[in-house]
Design an enzyme around this catalytic site. Structure first.
Site, PDB file in Angstrom:
ATOM      1  N   ASP A 124       0.830  -1.218   0.077  1.00 31.16           N
ATOM      2  CA  ASP A 124      -0.052  -0.172   0.105  1.00 31.16           C
ATOM      3  C   ASP A 124       0.734   1.220  -0.014  1.00 31.16           C
ATOM      4  OD1 ASP A 124      -2.342   1.767   0.538  1.00 31.16           O
ATOM      5  OD2 ASP A 124      -1.669   1.826   2.522  1.00 31.16           O
ATOM      6  N   ASP A 165      -0.077   4.997   0.962  1.00 30.06           N
ATOM      7  CA  ASP A 165      -0.372   6.116   1.854  1.00 30.06           C
ATOM      8  C   ASP A 165      -0.116   5.533   3.532  1.00 30.06           C
ATOM      9  OD1 ASP A 165      -1.252   8.684   0.372  1.00 30.06           O
ATOM     10  OD2 ASP A 165      -2.370   7.084  -0.584  1.00 30.06           O
TER      11      ASP A 165
END
Length: 279
Positions: free
Chosen positions: A78, A80
């Protein structure tokens, strides 16, 4: 399975309770600040001890004995609050004077309280009309890599693993990170820009939790890998389907619901803590 504990000091009383909870047959100190419990089982009793483990600033992982980094073929990140320390959409909102409002929706979405697609639509609508030049400012002035990212990537790339960012964030950032870090693949949302302004929309379909999981499966199949050869790393509810499609899942500074389902929880160390698990 082995249970690996790393970070701070492990008090004797807590070690004894962990051994009892997991049925571990041996305890092996592995300096610096790593303890391996052999033949450990992940049980409800262990889950009940995690608040005490976290109070001692310890990270933990359950991993198959004898596992090597080279046994894997793909690592999916991922972006953020995982690969990087910020939520890019929150920082964009700061330039629009709406950071508090957007951050509240972001937090709610990461806890799984709001459908990700709906949360993204709400947040993007608040950014409509924002000068697109602030994208460059967020990347240059606010975006920082998470602790241990470069060390982890150097090791996995040296071991021959492929690397990917699968993100509900934005291509402006994922593509620049791909180039900067030498990653292989990125998947994310493309912000729509018209007349030099954000429109508050994305181009094409939204990359949400289901899309991230589908992209992981596609990459896995294209590379001829099995599920157990994939590592996935994330922090929010939007990452849970992606983590579920991996053979080894890592919750990095994650929400409780994510830590409860992941094979590894990194709450205090850097992402390079992952490297201490392998023989």
């Amino acid at each position: 399975m082995n249970l690996i504990l790393q970070g701070g000091a492990l008090p004797t009383f807590l070690l004894e309770r962990i051994v009892a909870a997991t049925g571990a047959t041996a305890v092996e100190p592995c300096p610096p600040q790593v303890v391996r419990l052999r033949d450990a089982r992940r049980t409800p009793e262990f889950a009940a001890l995690t608040p005490l483990i976290e109070a001692e600033k310890l990270d933990w992982a359950f991993i198959e004995a004898g596992k090597k980094l080279s046994d894997f073929g793909l690592v999916c990140f991922d972006m953020d609050s995982t690969l990087i320390t910020i939520e890019c959409i929150d920082e964009l909102a700061d330039f629009a004077g709406k950071k508090a409002e957007v951050s509240a929706v972001t937090e709610s979405a990461m806890r799984g309280e709001i459908d990700y697609r709906e949360s993204l639509r709400r947040r993007l609508a608040l950014l409509a009309g924002l000068d697109a030049r602030v994208l460059a400012r967020v990347y240059a002035e606010r975006l920082l890599l998470s602790e241990g990212v470069r060390e982890l990537l150097a090791a996995v790339q040296a071991a021959g693993l492929r690397t990917a960012i699968l993100s509900g964030g934005f291509t402006y950032f994922t593509e620049r990170l791909r180039i900067e870090l030498g990653l292989d693949v990125t998947t994310s949302n493309e912000l729509e820009i018209a007349g030099g302004k954000l429109t508050g929309q994305v181009v094409g379909d939204i990359v949400d939790a289901a899309a991230k999981a589908l992209h992981l499966c596609r990459l896995r199949d294209e590379l001829g890998l099995r599920r157990e050869q994939v590592i996935a790393i994330g922090d929010g509810a939007n990452d849970l389907p992606m983590l579920a499609e991996s053979g080894f899942s890592v919750a990095y500074r994650a929400k409780p619901a994510v830590r409860a389902k992941a094979d590894m929880a990194i709450n205090f160390g850097g992402l390079d803590s992952l490297l201490r698990l392998f023989d």
